[in-house]
Design a protein around this motif. Sequence first.
Motif: not given
Length: 231
Positions: A159, A162-164
């Motif tokens: 994580e 920018s996201g997971r």
Amino acid sequence: MGRGLVGALLASFVCVGGAGAHPADVTHLLATVERQNVEVRLTFNLLTLMRVWPMDGDQNGELSLEELKLAEPKIADYLAEHVPVSLNGGDGDRLGPMISMRPVWPTSESPVVKAEDYDKRWVDVVFDLPSEALVTEFWIGFEIFEDTGYAHTIQGFFEQESGRLEVPFTVAEPEFLYDTGFEPETKENTVDEALVKSGASSSLTSWVLLFGVLVLAAVATAVTKLKLGRR
């Protein structure tokens, strides 16, 4: 029989049965990636931790919070040895130091856990990996399957802002290299930021000066009207 050969023999079994693994055979990984730090959070159930270290010191079939606390250094050492990590392709990196190891269940209600509930009680183990350099790559591997069992899986998440990204780990696929996508700050970016800051500062100064001129003009007008009124 060598551990590599054992893993190869059981890989097909894991591939078939891993997706439907029993919750007791699942550990959770959350790697929170920042520009100069990676926090690794591993969430084990007590049954899995018992397989890597016998925490029930008096062997009475129950685990107290005191016994869990006493086991912290041993668990930390075990994970540091059996969960190798690397930042930016470096050698000799270790999983550590351990920040905390704490029960996830309400301990005030269950200060002692019976053996039949070991698979229902979870523990968070958190490590910190600071880096002086920008973290561009983070590699992690698991060498725990001989102890935890070959059906064991790790449900991993990487994580960052920018996201997971979800990544499963098994005896057949025990490691993963994560590309952070972070870009180093260039001289051009630094200059641009400085210009923006400079421009903002200049703009603020201009507004302050304009405000001051308007105030002085208003005061001068008021004084002039006052003098004319007295005449």
